[in-house]
Design a protein around this motif. Structure first.
Motif, PDB file in Angstrom:
ATOM      1  N   UNK A  58      13.671   1.853   5.338  1.00  0.00           N
ATOM      2  CA  UNK A  58      12.632   1.009   5.313  1.00  0.00           C
ATOM      3  C   UNK A  58      11.148   1.518   5.297  1.00  0.00           C
ATOM      4  N   UNK A  59      10.377   1.191   4.460  1.00  0.00           N
ATOM      5  CA  UNK A  59       9.223   1.882   4.166  1.00  0.00           C
ATOM      6  C   UNK A  59       7.788   0.727   4.746  1.00  0.00           C
ATOM      7  N   UNK A  60       6.864   1.451   5.395  1.00  0.00           N
ATOM      8  CA  UNK A  60       5.901   0.557   5.686  1.00  0.00           C
ATOM      9  C   UNK A  60       4.587   1.186   5.660  1.00  0.00           C
ATOM     10  N   UNK A  61       3.483   0.837   4.979  1.00  0.00           N
ATOM     11  CA  UNK A  61       3.506  -0.356   4.201  1.00  0.00           C
ATOM     12  C   UNK A  61       4.459  -0.546   3.239  1.00  0.00           C
ATOM     13  N   UNK A  62       4.755  -1.566   2.487  1.00  0.00           N
ATOM     14  CA  UNK A  62       5.663  -1.947   1.545  1.00  0.00           C
ATOM     15  C   UNK A  62       4.715  -1.238   0.335  1.00  0.00           C
ATOM     16  N   UNK A  63       5.679  -0.429  -0.653  1.00  0.00           N
ATOM     17  CA  UNK A  63       4.885   0.160  -1.697  1.00  0.00           C
ATOM     18  C   UNK A  63       4.295  -0.589  -2.588  1.00  0.00           C
ATOM     19  N   UNK A  79       0.903  -0.902   0.058  1.00  0.00           N
ATOM     20  CA  UNK A  79       0.230   0.079  -0.098  1.00  0.00           C
ATOM     21  C   UNK A  79       0.656   1.239  -0.020  1.00  0.00           C
ATOM     22  N   UNK A  80       0.269   2.300   0.230  1.00  0.00           N
ATOM     23  CA  UNK A  80       0.958   3.583   0.354  1.00  0.00           C
ATOM     24  C   UNK A  80       1.722   3.488   1.728  1.00  0.00           C
ATOM     25  N   UNK A  81       3.132   3.455   1.814  1.00  0.00           N
ATOM     26  CA  UNK A  81       3.826   3.794   3.043  1.00  0.00           C
ATOM     27  C   UNK A  81       3.187   4.956   3.976  1.00  0.00           C
ATOM     28  N   UNK A  82       3.326   4.939   5.185  1.00  0.00           N
ATOM     29  CA  UNK A  82       2.940   5.939   6.042  1.00  0.00           C
ATOM     30  C   UNK A  82       4.401   5.956   7.297  1.00  0.00           C
TER      31      UNK A  82
END
Length: 230
Positions: free
Chosen positions: A143-148, A129-132
């Motif tokens: 590190x991005x979450x959610x994963x793009x 999803x869109x990372x927040x």
């Protein structure tokens, strides 16, 4: 002043013989020491703090669909010392590339353990999803979450650069020009120590500390401080 001008200023101010080097390359003897002292002083000033304003840089990179982490090189930088990201300050933002910056929002920082347990566990590994959220992994990746879920997000943020050396005559230190003499004064401390000249060493240290105090005010985040040379 550039590298050569700084070395020449050191020779002039310290009372070394001659007019200074005509180039920083190929020097021997006293002129080689002058060149080396300037570079050593420049490196040491950079290393006194990791958060000098002049060592701050910006980064912008595109996400890759279903890719959770991004190295500094993948983000397009090769001089990373530290990401500007923690519980009190997180400069990282995200926007939809097709929509533009009007869709930009800040990313919230979470520590790596929380990120790993939330976004790298079980089914969350394939939840896109869109990372927040953003974190720094043990290998200094982002590190991005959610994963793009798409390639169409732009991530922007700030970081601090690694200390740099000057190598050619025309290299100019990155700190504001009004503070360039701090490099000369610190190099003069090294010269005074080498020559066992207490007067040069002490007066140069006093001049350096006075300029360092002004640099602390102008080039550090609010509430940051640094003591003078002992």
């Amino acid at each position: 002043m550039n590298f050569l001008a700084l070395a020449q200023k050191l020779v002039e101010k310290s009372g070394m013989s001659g007019n200074g080097p005509v180039s920083v390359a190929g020097q021997t003897g006293e002129m080689k020491r002058a060149v080396n002292w300037i570079n050593e002083a420049w490196l040491n000033i950079q290393e006194m703090r990791e958060d000098w304003d002049w060592m701050r840089g910006s980064v912008s990179f595109q996400t890759v669909a279903q890719k959770a982490t991004y190295t500094a090189q993948e983000a397009g930088i090769d001089d990373l010392a530290e990401w500007l990201m923690n519980t009190s300050v997180c400069t990282f933002r995200i926007y939809d590339t097709d929509v533009g910056v009007r869709s930009e929002i800040f990313l919230s920082y979470i520590n790596y353990d929380s990120y790993r347990d939330t976004h790298m566990y079980g089914n969350m590994r394939v939840s896109y999803g869109r990372p927040i959220y953003v974190t720094v992994t043990p290998d200094m990746s982002i590190g991005l979450g959610q994963i793009p879920d798409t390639n169409n997000y732009t991530i922007v943020g700030d970081y601090f650069k690694t200390p740099s050396q000057m190598t050619s005559d025309t290299d100019v230190p990155a700190l504001p020009s009004r503070f360039h003499m701090a490099i000369v004064y610190l190099a003069m401390v090294y010269y005074g120590e080498f020559e066992q000249d207490d007067y040069v060493r002490q007066t140069s240290k006093e001049n350096f500390n006075a300029m360092l105090s002004r640099m602390n005010v102008a080039q550090l985040p609010e509430m940051a401080a640094r003591g003078a040379l002992a």
